[in-house]
Design a protein around this motif. Structure first.
Motif, short mmCIF file in Angstrom:
data_model
loop_
_atom_site.label_atom_id
_atom_site.label_comp_id
_atom_site.label_asym_id
_atom_site.label_seq_id
_atom_site.Cartn_x
_atom_site.Cartn_y
_atom_site.Cartn_z
N LEU A 47 0.83 -1.21 0.00
CA LEU A 47 0.00 0.00 0.00
C LEU A 47 0.86 1.26 0.00
N LEU A 48 1.95 1.26 0.77
CA LEU A 48 2.85 2.41 0.79
C LEU A 48 3.47 2.65 -0.58
N SER A 49 3.86 1.57 -1.24
CA SER A 49 4.44 1.69 -2.59
C SER A 49 3.43 2.27 -3.56
N ALA A 50 2.16 1.87 -3.39
CA ALA A 50 1.11 2.39 -4.27
C ALA A 50 0.87 3.87 -4.03
N VAL A 51 0.92 4.28 -2.75
CA VAL A 51 0.65 5.68 -2.40
C VAL A 51 1.83 6.58 -2.73
N ILE A 52 3.05 6.15 -2.34
CA ILE A 52 4.22 7.00 -2.48
C ILE A 52 4.80 6.97 -3.90
N PHE A 53 4.90 5.78 -4.47
CA PHE A 53 5.54 5.65 -5.79
C PHE A 53 4.54 5.43 -6.92
N ARG A 54 3.25 5.51 -6.57
CA ARG A 54 2.19 5.33 -7.56
C ARG A 54 2.28 3.99 -8.29
N GLU A 55 2.76 2.97 -7.55
CA GLU A 55 2.82 1.65 -8.15
C GLU A 55 1.40 1.07 -8.26
N ARG A 56 1.12 0.47 -9.39
CA ARG A 56 -0.24 -0.03 -9.64
C ARG A 56 -0.48 -1.31 -8.85
N LEU A 57 -1.63 -1.37 -8.20
CA LEU A 57 -2.04 -2.58 -7.48
C LEU A 57 -2.75 -3.52 -8.44
N THR A 58 -2.26 -4.75 -8.53
CA THR A 58 -2.90 -5.72 -9.40
C THR A 58 -4.14 -6.30 -8.73
N ARG A 59 -4.96 -6.95 -9.51
CA ARG A 59 -6.16 -7.59 -8.96
C ARG A 59 -5.78 -8.67 -7.95
N GLN A 60 -4.69 -9.39 -8.24
CA GLN A 60 -4.25 -10.44 -7.33
C GLN A 60 -3.78 -9.85 -5.99
N GLN A 61 -3.05 -8.73 -6.05
CA GLN A 61 -2.60 -8.08 -4.82
C GLN A 61 -3.79 -7.61 -3.98
N LEU A 62 -4.78 -7.04 -4.66
CA LEU A 62 -5.97 -6.57 -3.94
C LEU A 62 -6.70 -7.73 -3.29
N MET A 63 -6.72 -8.87 -3.98
CA MET A 63 -7.39 -10.05 -3.42
C MET A 63 -6.69 -10.51 -2.15
N TRP A 64 -5.34 -10.56 -2.19
CA TRP A 64 -4.60 -11.01 -1.02
C TRP A 64 -4.65 -9.98 0.10
N LEU A 65 -4.71 -8.71 -0.25
CA LEU A 65 -4.87 -7.67 0.76
C LEU A 65 -6.20 -7.83 1.49
N ALA A 66 -7.24 -8.12 0.73
CA ALA A 66 -8.56 -8.33 1.32
C ALA A 66 -8.55 -9.57 2.22
N THR A 67 -7.85 -10.62 1.77
CA THR A 67 -7.75 -11.84 2.56
C THR A 67 -7.03 -11.57 3.88
N ALA A 68 -5.94 -10.81 3.80
CA ALA A 68 -5.17 -10.49 5.00
C ALA A 68 -6.00 -9.63 5.95
N PHE A 69 -6.77 -8.70 5.40
CA PHE A 69 -7.61 -7.84 6.24
C PHE A 69 -8.66 -8.68 6.96
N GLY A 70 -9.24 -9.64 6.25
CA GLY A 70 -10.20 -10.54 6.89
C GLY A 70 -9.55 -11.33 8.01
N GLY A 71 -8.32 -11.81 7.77
CA GLY A 71 -7.59 -12.53 8.81
C GLY A 71 -7.28 -11.64 9.99
N LEU A 72 -6.95 -10.38 9.72
CA LEU A 72 -6.65 -9.43 10.80
C LEU A 72 -7.88 -9.19 11.67
N VAL A 73 -9.04 -9.08 11.04
CA VAL A 73 -10.29 -8.88 11.80
C VAL A 73 -10.54 -10.06 12.73
N LEU A 74 -10.32 -11.28 12.20
CA LEU A 74 -10.53 -12.48 13.01
C LEU A 74 -9.51 -12.56 14.14
N VAL A 75 -8.24 -12.32 13.82
CA VAL A 75 -7.17 -12.41 14.81
C VAL A 75 -7.35 -11.39 15.93
#
Length: 313
Positions: A117-145
């Motif tokens: 996310l920092l790379s996307a914000v600071i360096f304007r690196e494009r987030l792929t669909r796969q990255q967004l999917m894993w980010l969502a997965t990690a966020f779901g895991g974080l909510v559970l944890v």
């Protein structure tokens, strides 16, 4: 060809053992912090002090100060990364105080996603669909944890500190990646040296008068978890592909959770435990996707993790 393959396999086996040992040491970090009995700022101050002595002695013995490759620009970048690293440690250790070592460590391992996310914000690196999917997965895991409960302010505060620590680690990674041609040991040494004057105003030396046996734990944090651990990590990084480094990095949270349970009786509940594999899987996929066949050169600097590690961790 067979001889070369055999040598490569031997080097990788040695690297695997070194990194596994380093990550296992990282997993015991929380125990050293808690057993020292010192505040987070005091713990980090003495960690960087004793760590600087250990890393400096090693670098001197190995002759790393000759042809060091450090320029004013690289020194400035290393110092900036060091500022992020030392305060990353402060907030991680404050997370240990507010919640369990296990919970803080698992939440802290959202680092790869924050880095994306920092790379996307600071360096304007494009987030792929796969990255967004894993980010969502990690966020779901974080909510559970997190096991968020409105009345459990301690856990919520600890989770917040761990996330802030992970964010600072990500910023340090982005800065440190821009330094080339300098041995990682020297970058780590600069980072801990920077921490001494930075943390000096926050250290409460008066509170250390009754530390007693706690000094042994503080020395251990500097010599073992900063000096020895970094030496093992950087030696391993030179021998292993990125994909294997990403896998072995999960030795750290696994050992931390076992150690927290064995020493303090803390454990993650059933619902929280469901979130752990989600974070682990998503983090592994994000790390492997970066460059699965890359081998890190012994001259390529890597961020000093919190327990990078080496991160370090």
């Amino acid at each position: 060809m067979t001889s070369t393959t055999s040598m490569t396999r031997t080097a990788q086996n040695k690297g695997t053992a070194q990194l596994t040992a380093a990550m296992a040491l990282s997993g015991t970090l929380g125990i050293f912090v808690v057993e020292s009995g010192a505040s987070a700022f005091n713990v980090v101050f003495f960690r960087v002090l004793f760590g600087a002595l250990a890393l400096g002695a090693y670098a001197f013995a190995r002759g790393y100060f000759r042809d060091h490759g450090i320029t004013p620009r690289k020194l400035g970048l290393a110092a900036l990364g060091g500022a992020f690293i030392v305060f990353n440690w402060v907030f991680l250790f404050k997370a240990y105080e507010a919640t369990s070592i296990s919970l803080a460590t698992v939440v802290y391992h959202t680092q790869p996603f924050l880095l994306v996310l920092l790379s996307a914000v600071i360096f304007r690196e494009r987030l792929t669909r796969q990255q967004l999917m894993w980010l969502a997965t990690a966020f779901g895991g974080l909510v559970l944890v997190s096991g968020v409960r409105p009345g459990d302010l301690g856990s919520l505060t600890g989770i917040g500190f761990a996330l802030l620590a992970a964010l600072l680690y990500g910023l340090s990674t982005l800065v440190t990646k821009r330094i080339t041609g300098v041995r990682p040991h020297l970058i780590a040494l600069i980072q801990v040296l920077v921490g001494i004057p930075l943390l000096l105003p926050f250290a409460n030396f008066g509170a250390m008068s009754g530390t007693g046996a706690g000094w042994g734990w503080l020395v251990g944090l500097g010599v073992i978890h900063t000096g020895l651990m970094y030496v093992l990590m950087y030696a391993a990084y030179a021998k292993l592909p990125t994909a294997k480094i990403a896998v072995l990095a999960f030795t750290y949270p696994a050992v931390a959770m076992v150690a927290d349970w064995a020493v303090y009786g803390h454990h993650i509940g059933l619902v929280q435990a469901l979130g752990v594999p989600l974070i682990v899987l998503a983090s592994l996929k994000v790390n492997r996707a970066k460059s699965p066949m890359t081998v890190v050169s012994s001259r390529t600097p890597l961020p000093a993790p919190a327990p990078a590690v080496p991160t370090g961790r």
